[in-house]
Every structure is written in structure tokens, then in C-alpha cells.
Design a protein around this motif. Sequence first.
Motif, PDB file in Angstrom:
ATOM      1  N   ALA A   1       0.827  -1.184   0.000  1.00 23.68           N
ATOM      2  CA  ALA A   1       0.000   0.000   0.000  1.00 23.68           C
ATOM      3  C   ALA A   1       0.876   1.255   0.000  1.00 23.68           C
ATOM      4  N   SER A   2       2.011   1.197   0.698  1.00 27.21           N
ATOM      5  CA  SER A   2       2.905   2.336   0.782  1.00 27.21           C
ATOM      6  C   SER A   2       3.544   2.636  -0.576  1.00 27.21           C
ATOM      7  N   SER A   3       3.876   1.591  -1.336  1.00 28.90           N
ATOM      8  CA  SER A   3       4.505   1.815  -2.635  1.00 28.90           C
ATOM      9  C   SER A   3       3.519   2.415  -3.634  1.00 28.90           C
ATOM     10  N   ARG A   4       2.239   2.073  -3.543  1.00 25.19           N
ATOM     11  CA  ARG A   4       1.239   2.650  -4.447  1.00 25.19           C
ATOM     12  C   ARG A   4       1.076   4.155  -4.184  1.00 25.19           C
ATOM     13  N   ILE A   5       1.056   4.518  -2.911  1.00 21.25           N
ATOM     14  CA  ILE A   5       0.924   5.935  -2.567  1.00 21.25           C
ATOM     15  C   ILE A   5       2.161   6.691  -3.038  1.00 21.25           C
ATOM     16  N   SER A   6       3.334   6.091  -2.900  1.00 18.63           N
ATOM     17  CA  SER A   6       4.576   6.728  -3.350  1.00 18.63           C
ATOM     18  C   SER A   6       4.564   6.939  -4.865  1.00 18.63           C
ATOM     19  N   VAL A   7       4.092   5.962  -5.607  1.00 15.02           N
ATOM     20  CA  VAL A   7       4.032   6.070  -7.063  1.00 15.02           C
ATOM     21  C   VAL A   7       3.040   7.164  -7.470  1.00 15.02           C
ATOM     22  N   ILE A   8       1.891   7.195  -6.848  1.00 17.80           N
ATOM     23  CA  ILE A   8       0.884   8.216  -7.163  1.00 17.80           C
ATOM     24  C   ILE A   8       1.415   9.609  -6.831  1.00 17.80           C
ATOM     25  N   PHE A   9       2.048   9.719  -5.655  1.00 18.14           N
ATOM     26  CA  PHE A   9       2.627  11.014  -5.275  1.00 18.14           C
ATOM     27  C   PHE A   9       3.703  11.452  -6.263  1.00 18.14           C
ATOM     28  N   PHE A  10       4.588  10.533  -6.646  1.00 18.82           N
ATOM     29  CA  PHE A  10       5.664  10.857  -7.578  1.00 18.82           C
ATOM     30  C   PHE A  10       5.107  11.301  -8.931  1.00 18.82           C
ATOM     31  N   LEU A  11       4.136  10.581  -9.451  1.00 18.38           N
ATOM     32  CA  LEU A  11       3.538  10.937 -10.743  1.00 18.38           C
ATOM     33  C   LEU A  11       2.836  12.304 -10.664  1.00 18.38           C
ATOM     34  N   ALA A  12       2.102  12.535  -9.606  1.00 15.98           N
ATOM     35  CA  ALA A  12       1.426  13.820  -9.451  1.00 15.98           C
ATOM     36  C   ALA A  12       2.458  14.953  -9.339  1.00 15.98           C
ATOM     37  N   PHE A  13       3.519  14.718  -8.576  1.00 13.32           N
ATOM     38  CA  PHE A  13       4.576  15.707  -8.432  1.00 13.32           C
ATOM     39  C   PHE A  13       5.238  16.017  -9.773  1.00 13.32           C
ATOM     40  N   MET A  14       5.522  15.010 -10.561  1.00  8.73           N
ATOM     41  CA  MET A  14       6.146  15.198 -11.873  1.00  8.73           C
ATOM     42  C   MET A  14       5.218  15.948 -12.835  1.00  8.73           C
ATOM     43  N   VAL A  15       3.955  15.600 -12.845  1.00  9.75           N
ATOM     44  CA  VAL A  15       3.011  16.256 -13.756  1.00  9.75           C
ATOM     45  C   VAL A  15       2.873  17.740 -13.396  1.00  9.75           C
ATOM     46  N   ILE A  16       2.708  18.027 -12.131  1.00  8.35           N
ATOM     47  CA  ILE A  16       2.562  19.424 -11.697  1.00  8.35           C
ATOM     48  C   ILE A  16       3.859  20.191 -11.944  1.00  8.35           C
ATOM     49  N   GLY A  17       5.000  19.587 -11.638  1.00  7.24           N
ATOM     50  CA  GLY A  17       6.288  20.241 -11.851  1.00  7.24           C
ATOM     51  C   GLY A  17       6.543  20.537 -13.325  1.00  7.24           C
ATOM     52  N   LEU A  18       6.269  19.571 -14.195  1.00  2.99           N
ATOM     53  CA  LEU A  18       6.454  19.788 -15.630  1.00  2.99           C
ATOM     54  C   LEU A  18       5.484  20.841 -16.159  1.00  2.99           C
ATOM     55  N   TYR A  19       4.273  20.859 -15.644  1.00  2.00           N
ATOM     56  CA  TYR A  19       3.288  21.863 -16.054  1.00  2.00           C
ATOM     57  C   TYR A  19       3.780  23.270 -15.703  1.00  2.00           C
ATOM     58  N   LEU A  20       4.299  23.428 -14.492  1.00  2.00           N
ATOM     59  CA  LEU A  20       4.813  24.735 -14.076  1.00  2.00           C
ATOM     60  C   LEU A  20       6.040  25.153 -14.882  1.00  2.00           C
ATOM     61  N   LEU A  21       6.949  24.219 -15.148  1.00  2.00           N
ATOM     62  CA  LEU A  21       8.126  24.543 -15.949  1.00  2.00           C
ATOM     63  C   LEU A  21       7.747  24.912 -17.379  1.00  2.00           C
TER      64      LEU A  21
END
Length: 106
Positions: A1-21
Motif C-alpha cells: 500500500a505504501s509503494s502505491r501511494i509513493s508512485v501516485i505522489f511521484f507521478l502527481a509531483f512530476m506532472v505538476i512540476g512539468l506543467y509549471l516549468l
Amino acid sequence: ASSRISVIFFLAFMVIGLYLLLNLFLAIVADAYAHSLAERRCSASLIRRSYLRKSFHLLISSQSPDHQAEEEEEEEEKLVSAQQDSSGVLQDTFLLLIDELRQLPS
């Protein structure tokens, strides 16, 4: 369960970061384009004024064509020196043109 949350967080972080850049990059490009457009408009306006002056002097003058050519060369030299001397004025003109461009409907 912890790895799924980490993957979702990482993907969301990357999408938002790339959008801002991407937005930052596009803002820089749009600003550079606006400055370039304002500079071209200003130089085109100066050239247009020069040609209008030349045509006006040509219409009203009763002087010889050789003397007119000398006057035209002097006017061009004055225009070039004025452009070089008035960089601050040109910068203010560019800023005004940029403001006008931003107020135009898209």
C-alpha cells in the motif's frame, strides 16, 4: 500500500512540476516575442516617418536633385544618430507598445 501511494505522489509531483516549468518557459518565449514585435514596430514607424519626410521634401522642394540627395543623406545620418542616442526613449516606446499589444483582443 505504501509503494502505491509513493508512485501516485511521484507521478502527481512530476506532472505538476512539468506543467509549471512549461508555463514558465512559454512565458519567457512570449515576453521575448512581444519585445521583438515592439522593436520591429518602432523601427518600422521610424522608417515610415523618414520616407514620409523625404517624399514631402521632394514634393515641396524646387531645388536640384543633387542637392535633394545630399539632404536625404543628411537626414538619414541624423535619424541613425538619433536612434543611437535615444536608447532610453526607445525603451520607453517599446514598453508602451507592449502595453498596447497586451490590451489588444486576442
